[in-house]
Design a protein around this motif. Structure first.
Motif, short mmCIF file in Angstrom:
data_model
loop_
_atom_site.label_atom_id
_atom_site.label_comp_id
_atom_site.label_asym_id
_atom_site.label_seq_id
_atom_site.Cartn_x
_atom_site.Cartn_y
_atom_site.Cartn_z
N ASN A 174 0.68 -1.31 -0.09
CA ASN A 174 -0.15 -0.02 0.07
C ASN A 174 0.69 1.29 0.10
OD1 ASN A 174 -2.34 -1.56 0.13
ND2 ASN A 174 -2.36 -1.82 2.31
N TYR A 175 2.16 1.13 -0.11
CA TYR A 175 3.00 2.33 -0.01
C TYR A 175 3.52 2.64 -1.47
CZ TYR A 175 3.72 1.13 5.13
OH TYR A 175 3.34 0.81 6.14
N PRO A 176 3.63 3.92 -1.57
CA PRO A 176 3.92 4.55 -3.02
C PRO A 176 5.42 3.78 -3.21
CG PRO A 176 4.43 6.41 -1.25
CD PRO A 176 3.98 5.12 -0.71
N THR A 177 5.91 3.80 -4.78
CA THR A 177 6.81 3.25 -5.12
C THR A 177 7.73 4.26 -5.82
OG1 THR A 177 6.07 1.21 -5.57
CG2 THR A 177 7.99 1.70 -6.90
N LEU A 178 9.00 4.33 -5.53
CA LEU A 178 9.98 5.41 -6.21
C LEU A 178 11.06 4.50 -7.06
CD1 LEU A 178 11.68 7.86 -6.74
CD2 LEU A 178 13.04 7.21 -4.67
N THR A 179 11.25 5.01 -8.40
CA THR A 179 12.32 4.25 -9.15
C THR A 179 13.63 5.07 -9.24
OG1 THR A 179 10.71 3.01 -10.46
CG2 THR A 179 12.89 3.36 -11.48
N ASN B 246 8.38 1.89 -1.20
CA ASN B 246 9.12 0.87 -2.17
C ASN B 246 10.12 1.51 -2.82
OD1 ASN B 246 7.13 -1.27 -0.91
ND2 ASN B 246 5.63 -0.24 -2.25
N ILE B 247 11.02 0.80 -3.18
CA ILE B 247 12.29 1.56 -4.01
C ILE B 247 12.81 0.55 -4.98
CG2 ILE B 247 14.40 2.42 -4.13
CD1 ILE B 247 13.97 3.32 -1.23
N ASN B 248 12.63 0.73 -6.57
CA ASN B 248 13.18 0.16 -7.33
C ASN B 248 14.39 0.76 -7.98
OD1 ASN B 248 10.79 -1.31 -7.49
ND2 ASN B 248 9.89 -0.35 -9.12
#
Length: 453
Positions: A78-83, A142-144
């Motif tokens: 449910n957390y945002p993702t940063l790439t 979240n981190i990509n």
């Protein structure tokens, strides 16, 4: 709690950062040289190991060319993702031009020398170590990681990677750390990149080189003719392109943008010193900044033909080739610019053949809005000064690809300085920028994790 331990984390991470950077630098990931395939593979595997060491799931993803290293730190569905995008391939380096071997890491008083230290292995490690700290301290993000190995050759297989992995690359925003400040005294956040279009002009006037005593005066000289046409394409003293229609699609920088460029800490004197230039075409700061950030160019990179050995060989050459590129700005379209040049050259000298070699589209983003504001606060937190918003004169092909396919906001948070020697001899990076970068990234991760609150 997030910030109370951050300074000690950065201090304690220095030795690890330096050891990892040294290991990366000593793998010569030169994407431009085909015989480096083994080194490219070693660099990719090392990068995968680094990402796994901070708790990321990581893999080496194959493409028709060099692989891409992909990793992910999972905080919660449910957390945002940063790439985060960086590249790990580097430019070639001539050892005879360097203080020391370019692929032997050298450190002294917080300065790190070696090919790839600033472009782009050092910034990649700063972002990685910040991501570990954020994850360990519960930042809900979240981190990509996307670490490319073909950026220096125009990212020919990056779109293949993106299109074949779209499902797992879904992201709320993108962070690129592969850009340069204008001055160490003032942080800078670029929001635009120039594009690039590469071509060759070739002229053959015979089957072989001939004796200038026997044929000189009547034999055509392809080097001279090529230089004549090039001089009709642009004014080498001012840089102004003379081809009709070349500037038609250029979107001019606004007064607000130009003022932000000027606020970046730029001076012509520092610019000349950093790039070891003896003289500029012009010295007015505004004119220089517009020329390197927001206006297109026509550049001759090399002319080949005739005799290149010692002394003088008295021949008339039979063939000449010029290698040329144009830096492009919004809304110029590379193929259209090539056609303008090709048709102009054909009119001036129909025997000259123009060949399109490749292109990168220009990019323009936003310098206002919630992500830009978060980036500005993060840079000020880490480096103590409000950043200026600028444009980059160079090109990053992967950025346009991510914009077109991932369709998420893109923010540039670079850590390189003019004196770091991007693409130059004695390339270097320093602990001041690396450590500040770790703090900046942690703050940015925290800021954007709370944007939806």
């Amino acid at each position: 709690m997030l910030y109370e331990r951050l300074d000690s984390y950065v201090r304690d991470s220095r030795e690890e950062f330096e050891d990892k950077l040294a290991e990366m630098i000593e793998v010569p990931t030169i994407s431009m040289e085909p015989d480096r395939a083994g080194d490219m593979r070693r660099g990719a595997e090392l990068a995968r190991q680094y990402l796994e060491s901070i708790g990321a799931r990581a893999e080496v993803v194959e493409t028709p060319g060099n692989p891409v290293v992909f990793g992910r730190i999972e905080a919660g569905a449910n957390y945002p993702t940063l790439t985060i995008y960086n590249h790990l391939d580097v430019q070639p380096a001539d050892p005879s031009e360097w203080h020391k071997d370019p692929f032997t890491f050298f450190k002294e008083n917080g300065r790190y020398e070696g090919r790839g230290t600033t472009d782009d292995k050092g910034p990649a490690l700063s972002a990685m170590m910040a991501a570990r700290y954020a994850a360990q301290n519960g930042v809900p993000l979240n981190i990509n990681f996307i670490w490319e190995l073909e950026e220096e050759i125009g990212s020919p297989n990056f779109e293949h990677f993106i299109k074949n992995n779209l499902d797992r690359l879904s992201t709320d925003s993108i962070l690129v750390s592969d850009t340069i400040w204008i001055s160490r005294s003032r942080p800078a956040i670029p929001y635009g990149l120039r594009g690039a279009m590469m071509l060759t002009m070739t002229l053959e006037t015979g089957a072989k080189d001939v004796h200038s005593g026997l044929t000189g005066g009547v034999a055509r000289n392809p080097i001279g003719e090529l230089c004549k046409v090039i001089s009709e394409c642009y004014d080498a003293e001012t840089g102004r392109v003379k081809i009709k229609g070349f500037y038609d699609d250029v979107v001019r920088a606004t007064r607000q943008e130009v003022q932000s460029f000027l606020d970046s800490g730029f001076t012509p004197q520092k610019f000349k010193k950093a790039h070891e230039l003896k003289k500029l075409r012009f010295d007015d700061p505004e004119r220089v900044l517009k020329a390197i950030m927001a206006e297109p160019t026509f550049e001759v990179h090399g002319i080949a033909g005739g005799y290149q050995g010692p002394n003088v060989k008295t021949i008339v050459p039979h063939r000449a080739e010029a290698k040329i590129s144009c830096r492009l700005v919004p809304d110029q379209e590379p193929k259209k610019v090539f056609r303008l040049i090709r048709d102009f050259v054909r009119e001036k000298n129909p025997d000259i053949k123009c060949e399109f070699l490749g292109a990168l589209e220009p990019y323009i983003g936003e310098f206002t809005g919630k992500y830009a504001d978060a980036a500005s606060r993060a840079m000020k937190y880490a480096f103590g000064r409000q950043p200026a918003f600028t444009r980059e004169g160079g090109s990053i092909g992967a950025v346009v690809t991510m914009k077109n396919h991932l369709r998420s906001p893109i923010i540039f948070l670079g850590l390189s300085l003019p004196e770091h020697g991007y693409h130059a001899k004695n390339e270097n990076f320093d602990w001041g920028m690396a450590s500040g970068g770790i703090k900046m990234f942690v703050r940015y991760f925290d800021e954007i994790s709370r944007l939806s609150e």
